[in-house]
Design an enzyme around this catalytic site. Structure first.
Site, PDB file in Angstrom:
ATOM      1  N   HIS A 103      42.273  62.898 -87.832  1.00  0.00           N
ATOM      2  CA  HIS A 103      42.131  64.142 -87.055  1.00  0.00           C
ATOM      3  C   HIS A 103      41.611  65.268 -87.956  1.00  0.00           C
ATOM      4  O   HIS A 103      40.769  66.069 -87.545  1.00  0.00           O
ATOM      5  CB  HIS A 103      43.482  64.581 -86.480  1.00  0.00           C
ATOM      6  CG  HIS A 103      44.134  63.579 -85.577  1.00  0.00           C
ATOM      7  ND1 HIS A 103      45.270  62.896 -85.926  1.00  0.00           N
ATOM      8  CD2 HIS A 103      43.812  63.160 -84.322  1.00  0.00           C
ATOM      9  CE1 HIS A 103      45.626  62.099 -84.931  1.00  0.00           C
ATOM     10  NE2 HIS A 103      44.765  62.234 -83.948  1.00  0.00           N
ATOM     11  N   SER A 125      47.925  57.267 -85.335  1.00  0.00           N
ATOM     12  CA  SER A 125      49.293  57.756 -85.101  1.00  0.00           C
ATOM     13  C   SER A 125      50.224  56.572 -84.860  1.00  0.00           C
ATOM     14  O   SER A 125      51.418  56.642 -85.127  1.00  0.00           O
ATOM     15  CB  SER A 125      49.319  58.690 -83.889  1.00  0.00           C
ATOM     16  OG  SER A 125      48.336  59.693 -84.035  1.00  0.00           O
TER      17      SER A 125
END
Ligand code: AMP
Length: 283
Positions: free
Chosen positions: A37, A186
């Protein structure tokens, strides 16, 4: 840095920023931010006056048996990262505001959504295309940043933006990997120590395929069989799919003649991981 939870307020601020002539770079995420990210945020920071990151675990892109409820959520930690990276606004809407009572409108990108991950996650890309359309409308960005890690998603979002005449540029940034090659995700948090070691097999499989192509092998069945065999040597690994497809229409190909997408989804224990690479045959 501000955290905006209200949809109308986000739209107001976006209009305001545009009035001042600022360009807006937008990074849509589900939070639990990592280096993948951050690479998107840094690119957005480089290319725009203002950066908006959305954090929203979108319920409509999860199947009933999937990990919506246990998906990692940590706004405090994410906000710290965003602040460090010079993000201007975190847009943090609530599901009840994104999909209020009476909500009826969905975006479907035909064909591209039914293959690869879409075949095993029915409704997933409809959920993704819908939320991204809504976020584009709310944030009003000039450019949005996506990761090659989710190659099918990036292709679908590009197609959707073009088909629906959404005036936003889409940039796709390379997959960020851990030292041992595992793509940052994640969901890597779900892996125990043993599984974490086994998970490197996804990257090893991509590398093996690339080296086979470099050695002149072009038949996709041969390549897929070989990497399927490599992955199955790991105790905790179970292949969901391995496909080599056309980069534009995501249809399977038999012989690699030009750039192609090798995409795979593998369960490591109970955790479903995806990865991909673009194969470029030497002529
Ligand atoms: P997510 O929070 O998983 O929905 O991801 C938000 C955005 O980050 C998507 O555009 C992903 O493709 C991108 N992304 C996730 N992991 C990586 C990675 N390892 N490298 C680059 N981009 C990533």
């Amino acid at each position: 840095m501000r955290i905006i939870r209200n949809i109308k307020q986000m739209q107001r601020i976006s209009r305001e920023m545009k009035k001042y002539g600022y360009t807006i770079g937008f990074v849509p995420t589900m939070g639990a931010l990592h280096q993948g990210h951050i690479s998107l945020i840094r690119q957005a920071r480089k290319e725009n006056n203002k950066v908006v990151v959305s954090i929203f675990v979108n319920p409509i892109q999860f199947g009933p048996q999937e990990d919506f409820h246990k998906y990692p959520r940590n706004l405090k930690q994410d906000a710290k990262i965003c602040k460090q990276e010079g993000v201007d606004i975190i847009f943090y809407p609530q599901a009840k505001d994104m999909y209020p009572k009476g909500y009826r409108t969905y975006v479907t990108v035909e064909e591209l959504s039914d293959v690869l991950c879409g075949k095993f996650r029915p409704g997933h890309f409809k959920g993704v295309a819908t939320v991204v359309t809504k976020l584009f409308n709310i944030v009003g960005a000039d450019c949005a940043y996506f990761g090659q890690k989710d190659a099918q998603q990036a292709i679908i979002i590009k197609r959707m933006s073009q088909d629906l005449n959404i005036s936003i540029r889409i940039k796709v940034m390379p997959t960020v990997r851990c030292r041992d090659g595992l793509a940052m995700s994640s969901r890597n948090k779900y892996l125990n120590q043993e599984e974490r070691k086994d998970a490197t097999v996804l990257y090893q499989a991509l590398c093996l395929a690339k080296s086979m192509v470099d050695d002149g092998i072009r038949n996709t069945k041969t390549i897929i069989a070989k990497i399927q065999n490599l992955i199955s040597q790991k105790k905790s690994a179970r292949v969901q799919y391995i496909s080599i497809v056309d980069l534009d229409n995501l249809k399977p190909i038999e012989e690699i003649k030009s750039r192609a997408l090798l995409a795979l989804a593998v369960y490591i224990g109970k955790t479903r991981l995806i990865d991909n690479t673009i194969i470029i045959p030497k002529i």
